[in-house]
Structure formats: structure tokens, C-alpha cells
Design an enzyme around this catalytic site. Structure first.
Site, PDB file in Angstrom:
ATOM      1  N   SER A   1     -12.941   4.438   4.527  1.00  0.00           N
ATOM      2  CA  SER A   1     -13.572   4.062   5.800  1.00  0.00           C
ATOM      3  C   SER A   1     -14.818   4.907   6.028  1.00  0.00           C
ATOM      4  O   SER A   1     -14.884   6.066   5.604  1.00  0.00           O
ATOM      5  CB  SER A   1     -12.591   4.246   6.963  1.00  0.00           C
ATOM      6  OG  SER A   1     -11.755   3.103   7.066  1.00  0.00           O
TER       7      SER A   1
ATOM      8  N   HIS B   1      -7.811   9.953   3.848  1.00  0.00           N
ATOM      9  CA  HIS B   1      -7.364   8.948   4.815  1.00  0.00           C
ATOM     10  C   HIS B   1      -7.703   9.350   6.244  1.00  0.00           C
ATOM     11  O   HIS B   1      -7.822  10.527   6.557  1.00  0.00           O
ATOM     12  CB  HIS B   1      -5.850   8.741   4.691  1.00  0.00           C
ATOM     13  CG  HIS B   1      -5.465   8.037   3.430  1.00  0.00           C
ATOM     14  ND1 HIS B   1      -4.979   8.702   2.336  1.00  0.00           N
ATOM     15  CD2 HIS B   1      -5.531   6.729   3.084  1.00  0.00           C
ATOM     16  CE1 HIS B   1      -4.737   7.824   1.367  1.00  0.00           C
ATOM     17  NE2 HIS B   1      -5.061   6.621   1.792  1.00  0.00           N
TER      18      HIS B   1
ATOM     19  N   ASP C   1       0.850  -1.192   0.000  1.00  0.00           N
ATOM     20  CA  ASP C   1       0.000   0.000   0.000  1.00  0.00           C
ATOM     21  C   ASP C   1       0.897   1.257   0.000  1.00  0.00           C
ATOM     22  O   ASP C   1       1.825   1.362   0.823  1.00  0.00           O
ATOM     23  CB  ASP C   1      -0.846  -0.052   1.293  1.00  0.00           C
ATOM     24  CG  ASP C   1      -1.988   0.947   1.293  1.00  0.00           C
ATOM     25  OD1 ASP C   1      -2.416   1.363   0.212  1.00  0.00           O
ATOM     26  OD2 ASP C   1      -2.466   1.273   2.408  1.00  0.00           O
ATOM     27  N   HIS C   2       0.646   2.175  -0.897  1.00  0.00           N
ATOM     28  CA  HIS C   2       1.400   3.439  -0.965  1.00  0.00           C
ATOM     29  C   HIS C   2       2.919   3.260  -1.029  1.00  0.00           C
ATOM     30  O   HIS C   2       3.657   3.884  -0.254  1.00  0.00           O
ATOM     31  CB  HIS C   2       1.044   4.346   0.222  1.00  0.00           C
ATOM     32  CG  HIS C   2      -0.372   4.796   0.205  1.00  0.00           C
ATOM     33  ND1 HIS C   2      -0.839   5.734  -0.673  1.00  0.00           N
ATOM     34  CD2 HIS C   2      -1.434   4.413   0.949  1.00  0.00           C
ATOM     35  CE1 HIS C   2      -2.133   5.916  -0.478  1.00  0.00           C
ATOM     36  NE2 HIS C   2      -2.530   5.120   0.495  1.00  0.00           N
TER      37      HIS C   2
ATOM     38  N   ILE D   1      -9.840  -0.123   3.142  1.00  0.00           N
ATOM     39  CA  ILE D   1     -10.391   0.176   4.468  1.00  0.00           C
ATOM     40  C   ILE D   1      -9.360  -0.176   5.539  1.00  0.00           C
ATOM     41  O   ILE D   1      -8.951  -1.328   5.653  1.00  0.00           O
ATOM     42  CB  ILE D   1     -11.701  -0.625   4.696  1.00  0.00           C
ATOM     43  CG1 ILE D   1     -12.748  -0.189   3.667  1.00  0.00           C
ATOM     44  CG2 ILE D   1     -12.215  -0.424   6.129  1.00  0.00           C
ATOM     45  CD1 ILE D   1     -14.012  -1.033   3.648  1.00  0.00           C
ATOM     46  N   ASP D   2      -8.952   0.820   6.280  1.00  0.00           N
ATOM     47  CA  ASP D   2      -8.006   0.624   7.373  1.00  0.00           C
ATOM     48  C   ASP D   2      -8.554   1.240   8.665  1.00  0.00           C
ATOM     49  O   ASP D   2      -8.703   0.571   9.685  1.00  0.00           O
ATOM     50  CB  ASP D   2      -6.647   1.252   7.008  1.00  0.00           C
ATOM     51  CG  ASP D   2      -5.571   0.934   8.025  1.00  0.00           C
ATOM     52  OD1 ASP D   2      -5.849   0.181   8.975  1.00  0.00           O
ATOM     53  OD2 ASP D   2      -4.437   1.433   7.887  1.00  0.00           O
TER      54      ASP D   2
ATOM     55  N   HIS E   1      -9.170   4.846  -2.307  1.00  0.00           N
ATOM     56  CA  HIS E   1      -8.488   4.894  -1.008  1.00  0.00           C
ATOM     57  C   HIS E   1      -9.362   5.694  -0.044  1.00  0.00           C
ATOM     58  O   HIS E   1     -10.326   6.347  -0.448  1.00  0.00           O
ATOM     59  CB  HIS E   1      -7.132   5.596  -1.156  1.00  0.00           C
ATOM     60  CG  HIS E   1      -6.088   4.707  -1.736  1.00  0.00           C
ATOM     61  ND1 HIS E   1      -5.009   4.257  -1.022  1.00  0.00           N
ATOM     62  CD2 HIS E   1      -5.984   4.167  -2.971  1.00  0.00           C
ATOM     63  CE1 HIS E   1      -4.265   3.480  -1.804  1.00  0.00           C
ATOM     64  NE2 HIS E   1      -4.830   3.411  -2.991  1.00  0.00           N
ATOM     65  N   GLY E   2      -8.966   5.667   1.221  1.00  0.00           N
ATOM     66  CA  GLY E   2      -9.646   6.516   2.206  1.00  0.00           C
ATOM     67  C   GLY E   2     -11.136   6.229   2.285  1.00  0.00           C
ATOM     68  O   GLY E   2     -11.948   7.144   2.397  1.00  0.00           O
TER      69      GLY E   2
HETATM   70  P1  13P Z   1      -9.002   4.798   5.512  1.00  0.00           P
HETATM   71  O1  13P Z   1      -8.114   5.619   6.375  1.00  0.00           O
HETATM   72  O2  13P Z   1     -10.227   5.543   5.101  1.00  0.00           O
HETATM   73  O3  13P Z   1      -9.349   3.475   6.124  1.00  0.00           O
HETATM   74  O4  13P Z   1      -8.213   4.487   4.145  1.00  0.00           O
HETATM   75  C1  13P Z   1      -7.273   3.441   4.074  1.00  0.00           C
HETATM   76  C2  13P Z   1      -6.446   3.484   2.857  1.00  0.00           C
HETATM   77  O5  13P Z   1      -6.738   4.147   1.880  1.00  0.00           O
HETATM   78  C3  13P Z   1      -5.244   2.666   2.844  1.00  0.00           C
HETATM   79  O6  13P Z   1      -4.476   2.863   1.702  1.00  0.00           O
HETATM   80  O1  G3H Z   2      -3.198   4.808   3.672  1.00  0.00           O
HETATM   81  C1  G3H Z   2      -2.728   4.605   4.783  1.00  0.00           C
HETATM   82  C2  G3H Z   2      -3.095   3.354   5.516  1.00  0.00           C
HETATM   83  O2  G3H Z   2      -4.192   3.565   6.347  1.00  0.00           O
HETATM   84  C3  G3H Z   2      -1.907   2.829   6.263  1.00  0.00           C
HETATM   85  O3  G3H Z   2      -1.607   3.636   7.350  1.00  0.00           O
HETATM   86  O4  G3H Z   2       0.819   4.161   7.089  1.00  0.00           O
HETATM   87  O5  G3H Z   2      -0.296   4.308   9.327  1.00  0.00           O
HETATM   88  O6  G3H Z   2       0.135   2.075   8.286  1.00  0.00           O
HETATM   89  P1  G3H Z   2      -0.138   3.547   8.046  1.00  0.00           P
HETATM   90 ZN    ZN Z   3      -4.540   4.828   0.928  1.00  0.00          ZN
END
Ligand code: 13P
Ligand code: G3H
Ligand code: ZN
Length: 323
Positions: free
Chosen positions: A228, A189, A93-94, A269-270, A225-226
Site C-alpha cells: 500500500s 503491512h 492470503d497468509h 494492496i489492502d 506484500h505490504g
Molecule cells: P498492505 O497492508 O500494505 O495493504 O499489504 C497488504 C498485504 O500484503 C496483504 O497480504
Molecule cells: O496481510 C494482511 C492483510 O492486510 C489482511 O489483514 O488479517 O486484518 O484481514 P487482516
Molecule cells: Zn501480506
């Protein structure tokens, strides 16, 4: 070089093809530890959903790259043991540099994101192309990003979002060869996505931008992304048990459902998972102040997380029964 196929993982290509045809989205859930991985896999097996296990740079630093590789391999075996084989993607991710993406590809990742969204357009194209050339040699799929989301994207923090310019997507996809594209249509995010006063609704996502992108790259998998939703009952539970999350707000599940029926094939979703775990841990520690066995609070956290993921899969993404 440890190829992901040796670990029993798959890349995202076929999953996105099926998701596009079936008008649903594949869940991309972030994980950093054993309990999160258990919750993700058990939720996906119980609902028979394919899944993208997603690892950020922060997660790699937290959990150790070698352990992550064994956890992903364990996830494949764990799903089988639970009684149903599901396709599992291990995704970076990223990713922020070519080197990070390369190192993930060499240690068992089946999919990587190269996030050049904060670079000028030509540099974004260049770095994304570089990653695609390397990844495709190993049959690893690549996600790129156009447009900037507000909030924290790993160590890249943006104060304001910049919506994706639909007129750039076709050129970007053609020049880079990416397999999927993350776009910016108003999500961000974290757990504080919108500054809304109590009783006010957050602004709607820019579906017009999504539609315009779809027109320019028909049938091409788009990523959100983002995404949630920041469930208000979970936020209230955190606050009830000593937390302080004022004005936390997310994207409505109705809008995500609508996006999943369109060209959005992957939904990240994180934060919702973080909130669910925090609520469960706070509840146990508040109600049972003498408790000190981590299993007694991480166990309920894992259970709450599993239920949250099942809800997302069944009621929001529509991926239940697709594996
Ligand atoms: P949230 O912070 O909305 O869960 O997004 C997660 C995300 O985009 C991880 O790459
Ligand atoms: O996009 C970000 C994700 O929610 C991951 O977050 O870099 O704190 O692990 P993190
Ligand atoms: Zn993201």
C-alpha cells in the site's frame, strides 16, 4: 469438495505467465464484505484487468466461509453482468497451516498462500511442500514466502523485517514446487510502514535484492506484500473528519511501478482500500450527522474504493486492458 472451476474461477498460473511477459503485475485486493467485492470487480471490469480476490484468515472469520464462496461465485456472474468477462482468482492470503489451505481448496479457492516465513528454513520448506503436493492434485496454485515483513501478517506479528536471502530462493523453489514466491525487500503491512519525520522520504525498497532473486530464478513470479502507498490526501481527509492517523506512510507508487515491470507479478494492496473507505465514511457522517442509512455511507465508500483501485490498475500495476 467444491472445485473452483465449478465456480468459474481460475488459478494464477496463466495470469502470472502473461504478467511476466507483459511486464505488469496482477492486482491482489483483499475483501471482507459485499461493498469491497463490488468495488474490486467493477474497477477491474471497467479497466479490463484480471484480478486476484484475496481473503485473509481474519476475513474468513469475519465473513463466513460459506458466504465467501457464494460471494466469489457471485463475483464471476457480476463481472459478466457488467459486460466483460475477466479472469478471477480466489486466493487465501497468509494461510498459516496445511489444514487451513486444504479447507480453502475444498471450498472453492483456486490459489493459496502458505506463509511459513516465520519458521526456520527447513520447516518452511516442509510445510510449503506439503501444501503444494495437495494443492497441485487439484490444480490449485501456491504462493510461498521467504523473508519476514514487519507489521501484522494476520495473527503473525513481526516487530522487525528480515530481508529475503537471495541465496535461498532457488533451493526453496526447487524443493517446494511453489508457483510464486513472496519476498521481503522493505515493504511492510499496514498504514505505518516507515518511521519518517515530516518532509523526509521513506527509505527506498531493496531493488538489489529483487534483482538478485530474479537472477537466481529467472522468469519465476515474485509477489510483493505490504504494497500500500498510504495516499497522503486520503490520510489528510481522514484526519480532517475526526480521524487520528499521524505519521501514516507507505511505499511510493513509482517504486511499485518499477517492481511491476520486473519479475513482480502480484502486488498486494489492502490498507489503501481501508483508508479510502474510512475517509468516505467519516466525511458523510461528519457532514450529515443525521444520516443513519448504511447505504448512504457505504455507497460513497464503495465509490471511493472503486476509483482507488482503477487508479492502481491503470497507473501503478499496468494491468489495465490485459483481460
Ligand atoms: P498492505 O497492508 O500494505 O495493504 O499489504 C497488504 C498485504 O500484503 C496483504 O497480504
Ligand atoms: O496481510 C494482511 C492483510 O492486510 C489482511 O489483514 O488479517 O486484518 O484481514 P487482516
Ligand atoms: Zn501480506
Amino acid at each position: 469438495m467444491l472445485h473452483y472451476k465449478e465456480l468459474g474461477l481460475v488459478n494464477s498460473r496463466e495470469l502470472f505467465k502473461d504478467a511476466m511477459k507483459g511486464q505488469y503485475a496482477i492486482p491482489a485486493f483483499n475483501f471482507n464484505n459485499l461493498e469491497q467485492m463490488q468495488a474490486i470487480i467493477s474497477a477491474c471490469v471497467e479497466t479490463k484487468s484480471p484480478v486476484i480476490l484475496q481473503v485473509s484468515k481474519g476475513a474468513r472469520q469475519y465473513a463466513n466461509q460459506t458466504l465467501l464462496q457464494f460471494l466469489a461465485q457471485g463475483a464471476v456472474a457480476y463481472a459478466k453482468e457488467l459486460g466483460h468477462e475477466i479472469p478471477i482468482v480466489l486466493h487465501l492470503d497468509h494461510g498459516d497451516t496445511f489444514e487451513t489451505c486444504k479447507s480453502c481448496i475444498e471450498t472453492g479457492f483456486s490459489s493459496v498462500m502458505i506463509d511459513g516465513s516465520h519458521f526456520p528454513y527447513d520447516e518452511n520448506v516442509r510445510i510449503t511442500r506439503e501444501v503444494v503436493e495437495y494443492a497441485h492434485k487439484h490444480d490449485v496454485t501456491v504462493e510461498g514466502e521467504l523473508g519476514v515483513l514487519a507489521g501484522i501478517e494476520d495473527e503473525v506479528s513481526a516487530e522487525h523485517s528480515t530481508y529475503t536471502k537471495p541465496e535461498e530462493v532457488e533451493d526453496f523453489v526447487k524443493k517446494t514446487g511453489v508457483d510464486s514466491l513472496a519476498i521481503s525487500i522493505g515493504t511492510s503491512h499496514g498504514a505505518f510502514k516507515f518511521k519518517v519525520k515530516p518532509g523526509e522520504l521513506p527509505p527506498p525498497l531493496r531493488f538489489d535484492i529483487l534483482e538478485e532473486c530474479e537472477k537466481r530464478i529467472p522468469g519465476f513470479p515474485i509477489v510483493l506484500h505490504g504494497a500500500s502507498s498510504v495516499p497522503q490526501d486520503i490520510v489528510a481527509e481522514i484526519n480532517k473528519y475526526g480521524g487520528n492517523l499521524e505519521n501514516a506512510a507507505g511505499v511510493s507508487e513509482d517504486q511499485l511501478r518499477r517492481a511491476a515491470q520486473m519479475a513482480v507479478c502480484k502486488i498486494n494492496i489492502d490498507s489503501d482500500g481501508r483508508l479510502a473507505m474510512t475517509a468516505a465514511v467519516r466525511k458523510v457522517l461528519t457532514e450529515k450527522p443525521a444520516e443513519f442509512d448504511p447505504r448512504k455511507y457505504l455507497g460513497p465508500a464503495r465509490d471511493k474504493l472503486r476509483e482507488l483501485y482503477k487508479h492502481k490498475i491503470i497507473n501503478v500495476l499496468g494491468s489495465a486492458g490485459k483481460a
